[in-house]
Write a protein that holds these residues in place. Structure first.
Motif, PDB file in Angstrom:
ATOM      1  N   GLU A   1      42.153  40.577  39.654  1.00 58.56           N
ATOM      2  CA  GLU A   1      41.485  40.088  38.448  1.00 58.56           C
ATOM      3  C   GLU A   1      42.491  39.691  37.368  1.00 58.56           C
ATOM      4  O   GLU A   1      42.439  38.592  36.846  1.00 58.56           O
TER       5      GLU A   1
ATOM      6  N   TYR B   1      41.676  46.324  42.533  1.00 59.92           N
ATOM      7  CA  TYR B   1      41.608  46.191  41.079  1.00 59.92           C
ATOM      8  C   TYR B   1      42.401  47.302  40.411  1.00 59.92           C
ATOM      9  O   TYR B   1      42.440  48.439  40.899  1.00 59.92           O
TER      10      TYR B   1
ATOM     11  N   CYS C   1      40.330  46.980  35.104  1.00 62.67           N
ATOM     12  CA  CYS C   1      39.396  45.986  35.661  1.00 62.67           C
ATOM     13  C   CYS C   1      38.288  46.664  36.468  1.00 62.67           C
ATOM     14  O   CYS C   1      37.137  46.224  36.438  1.00 62.67           O
TER      15      CYS C   1
ATOM     16  N   ARG D   1      34.234  46.366  35.861  1.00 56.78           N
ATOM     17  CA  ARG D   1      33.292  45.993  36.926  1.00 56.78           C
ATOM     18  C   ARG D   1      32.212  47.062  37.097  1.00 56.78           C
ATOM     19  O   ARG D   1      31.048  46.737  37.299  1.00 56.78           O
TER      20      ARG D   1
ATOM     21  N   GLN E   1      29.647  46.685  34.376  1.00 60.92           N
ATOM     22  CA  GLN E   1      28.782  45.529  34.632  1.00 60.92           C
ATOM     23  C   GLN E   1      27.737  45.857  35.691  1.00 60.92           C
ATOM     24  O   GLN E   1      26.565  45.516  35.547  1.00 60.92           O
ATOM     25  N   GLN E   2      28.152  46.504  36.764  1.00 64.69           N
ATOM     26  CA  GLN E   2      27.220  46.825  37.843  1.00 64.69           C
ATOM     27  C   GLN E   2      26.177  47.822  37.380  1.00 64.69           C
ATOM     28  O   GLN E   2      25.015  47.727  37.748  1.00 64.69           O
TER      29      GLN E   2
END
Length: 88
Positions: free
Chosen positions: A41, A59, A63, A67, A70-71
């Motif tokens: 990323e 990652y 990062c 993620r 976000q998930q």
């Protein structure tokens, strides 16, 4: 005891199916193989200790945390139909 059209044990089956789905999703997200030396990323180096602890990691910690957030935000409601399963 289930009433109406539901068979006995229907609630437990729904709970078991939800747990099985969660386990399958978690397993599908596990990395396999050789770890990357640099984050895919941001291109920052991934520390050796992280690469050794998590085989197949791609990652950096920063990062990966982004993620994960976000998930979690996009996970939404369990739509199996049970009112109780939607009470997150």
């Amino acid at each position: 005891m289930a009433g109406g059209w539901a068979e006995d044990g229907a609630v437990q089956k729904q709970i078991d199916d939800t747990v099985d789905d969660a386990i399958a999703q978690a397993r599908s997200q596990l990395h396999h193989g050789e770890s990357a030396e640099f984050c895919v990323e941001c291109d920052e180096p991934i520390p050796l200790a992280r690469r050794q602890a998590l085989p197949g990691v791609i990652y950096c910690i920063h990062c990966q945390e982004a993620r994960d957030k976000q998930q979690f935000a996009a996970s939404g409601i369990n739509r199996r139909g049970s009112k109780d399963s939607q009470l997150r």
